[in-house]
Design a protein around this motif. Sequence first.
Motif, PDB file in Angstrom:
ATOM      1  N   PRO A  93       0.931  -1.181   0.222  1.00  0.00           N
ATOM      2  CA  PRO A  93       0.034  -0.008  -0.008  1.00  0.00           C
ATOM      3  C   PRO A  93       0.821   1.293  -0.032  1.00  0.00           C
ATOM      4  O   PRO A  93       0.401   2.287  -0.619  1.00  0.00           O
ATOM      5  CB  PRO A  93      -0.878  -0.234   1.129  1.00  0.00           C
ATOM      6  N   GLY A  94       1.984   1.158   0.701  1.00  0.00           N
ATOM      7  CA  GLY A  94       2.659   2.495   0.640  1.00  0.00           C
ATOM      8  C   GLY A  94       3.336   2.991  -0.694  1.00  0.00           C
ATOM      9  O   GLY A  94       3.587   4.165  -0.767  1.00  0.00           O
ATOM     10  N   ASP A  95       3.515   1.868  -1.757  1.00  0.00           N
ATOM     11  CA  ASP A  95       3.604   2.332  -3.116  1.00  0.00           C
ATOM     12  C   ASP A  95       2.670   3.539  -3.528  1.00  0.00           C
ATOM     13  O   ASP A  95       2.847   4.667  -4.054  1.00  0.00           O
ATOM     14  CB  ASP A  95       3.664   1.208  -4.008  1.00  0.00           C
ATOM     15  N   ALA A 145       1.154  11.017  -2.376  1.00  0.00           N
ATOM     16  CA  ALA A 145       1.884  12.448  -1.976  1.00  0.00           C
ATOM     17  C   ALA A 145       2.810  13.147  -2.768  1.00  0.00           C
ATOM     18  O   ALA A 145       2.869  14.228  -2.886  1.00  0.00           O
ATOM     19  CB  ALA A 145       2.846  11.500  -0.597  1.00  0.00           C
ATOM     20  N   ALA A 146       3.508  12.182  -3.583  1.00  0.00           N
ATOM     21  CA  ALA A 146       4.369  12.865  -4.689  1.00  0.00           C
ATOM     22  C   ALA A 146       3.530  13.678  -5.530  1.00  0.00           C
ATOM     23  O   ALA A 146       4.059  14.799  -6.119  1.00  0.00           O
ATOM     24  CB  ALA A 146       5.162  11.780  -5.444  1.00  0.00           C
ATOM     25  N   LEU A 195       9.547   8.926   1.604  1.00  0.00           N
ATOM     26  CA  LEU A 195       9.215   9.506   0.429  1.00  0.00           C
ATOM     27  C   LEU A 195       8.207  10.266   0.567  1.00  0.00           C
ATOM     28  O   LEU A 195       7.933  11.639  -0.040  1.00  0.00           O
ATOM     29  CB  LEU A 195       9.042   8.519  -0.724  1.00  0.00           C
ATOM     30  N   ALA A 196       6.980   9.999   1.346  1.00  0.00           N
ATOM     31  CA  ALA A 196       5.668  10.719   1.298  1.00  0.00           C
ATOM     32  C   ALA A 196       6.035  11.972   2.334  1.00  0.00           C
ATOM     33  O   ALA A 196       5.571  12.949   1.962  1.00  0.00           O
ATOM     34  CB  ALA A 196       4.746   9.742   2.117  1.00  0.00           C
ATOM     35  N   ALA A 197       6.880  11.645   3.405  1.00  0.00           N
ATOM     36  CA  ALA A 197       7.480  12.912   4.095  1.00  0.00           C
ATOM     37  C   ALA A 197       8.208  14.007   3.497  1.00  0.00           C
ATOM     38  O   ALA A 197       7.924  15.392   3.440  1.00  0.00           O
ATOM     39  CB  ALA A 197       8.000  12.430   5.415  1.00  0.00           C
ATOM     40  N   ARG A 198       8.830  13.472   2.366  1.00  0.00           N
ATOM     41  CA  ARG A 198      10.041  14.345   1.550  1.00  0.00           C
ATOM     42  C   ARG A 198       8.826  15.088   0.657  1.00  0.00           C
ATOM     43  O   ARG A 198       9.119  16.351   0.339  1.00  0.00           O
ATOM     44  CB  ARG A 198      10.703  13.370   0.801  1.00  0.00           C
ATOM     45  N   SER A 199       7.649  14.499   0.244  1.00  0.00           N
ATOM     46  CA  SER A 199       6.701  15.204  -0.636  1.00  0.00           C
ATOM     47  C   SER A 199       5.883  16.306   0.313  1.00  0.00           C
ATOM     48  O   SER A 199       4.909  16.858  -0.377  1.00  0.00           O
ATOM     49  CB  SER A 199       5.869  14.217  -1.172  1.00  0.00           C
ATOM     50  N   THR A 238       0.131  11.198   5.665  1.00  0.00           N
ATOM     51  CA  THR A 238       0.335   9.981   4.906  1.00  0.00           C
ATOM     52  C   THR A 238       1.812   9.212   5.155  1.00  0.00           C
ATOM     53  O   THR A 238       1.662   8.124   5.277  1.00  0.00           O
ATOM     54  CB  THR A 238       0.486  10.303   3.377  1.00  0.00           C
ATOM     55  N   SER A 239       2.640   9.919   5.632  1.00  0.00           N
ATOM     56  CA  SER A 239       3.977   9.162   6.166  1.00  0.00           C
ATOM     57  C   SER A 239       3.830   8.431   7.197  1.00  0.00           C
ATOM     58  O   SER A 239       4.388   7.420   7.196  1.00  0.00           O
ATOM     59  CB  SER A 239       5.093  10.340   5.882  1.00  0.00           C
TER      60      SER A 239
END
Length: 363
Positions: free
Chosen positions: A71-73, A79-80, A328-332, A337-338
């Motif tokens: 699911p994280g994909d 998020a991106a 990656l979600a936090a980076r966006s 979501t992260s």
Amino acid sequence: MNRAVPAARDRSAREPGATRAQAPGPRTPASAPGSPEPRTPRAPESRAPRTDGGIGAWAELLRLPALFTVPGDALAGAAAAGVRPGPRTLLAIGSSLCLYEAGMALNDWADRAEDAVERPHRPLPSGRIRPAAALTAAGALTGAGLALAAGAGRPALAVAAPLAATVWAYDLALKHTPAGPATMAAARGLDLLLGAAATGGGTRAALPSAALLGSHTLAVTAVSRRETTGGSALAPLAALATTGALAALAARRPNRLPAGRRAAAAPGLSGSTPAPGVTDALRTGLSAVYAATAARPYFHAALNPSPPLTQRAVGGGIRATIPLQAALAARSGAGATSLLVAALAPAGRWVARRTAMRKVSIT
């Protein structure tokens, strides 16, 4: 399984002339010297392989604990894209889960002859699941995945179709070729783009995140090619270096947030984007968790590239996928979501520790 017939029987019932009306006399233990008893024939036990396809066998075939890495994909892709996850994101997650499990079933169907030698305990070579059933499941799951993607819209289906083709090409033709790791990396990157396409309608903004996730998958797949034979420290060393580079990139603040995040964070608007300090801390912390999860087993496999340690390195790389997705979600800029993605890791461990899942591997 048939149980053996108990050896201790009523002796009087086996002696000549004994009738049911006779009271049983004192019995001498069968182990006592000088008092042998005739043996009761045991019911023959069936040696034929089981093909009942029980829940445990299917859980092993489909590697159910590994589902928590999927699911994280889609969530990282959403998020991106700079869009809050919604119903179409859920459809993308369902599509990803179906296509992932289709790949698992197809993988074991394609490798059934090899597994008969190297992994005879697997469901297909042990006879617990018929090859035809595994192939049918792969086809049905692929169809379900494409149908769910179609429900999320044409952009999502436009990504899911090549994703499904990549999964089948990998399992049937490319797995044991030099293109195998790159093909698997492409499949994981496409899975992230599926979430972006389903949620936001486009994939361009998600390409950098897809490239980072694909690079991680490339490293894990390269290590997995030696998990039954071992003997090579090069792949674990390369994976270790890749993990360090990816952790540094994931921890870096992007030059620009996605358009949706910039709008939510604009002055005077009460968007859902957390304060920069919070997302910075999340991004840095999750990147460190990713590095710690993957680096240690890679390091051990590099020092001693035996099959057991190589298999642990592969398992560690698979588990590290979740904190990378969360980073990656936090980076966006999607802090909530992260955290949701990061929560999948302990949930996966809890399921893996259940009695029914203890023998199910994620590799």
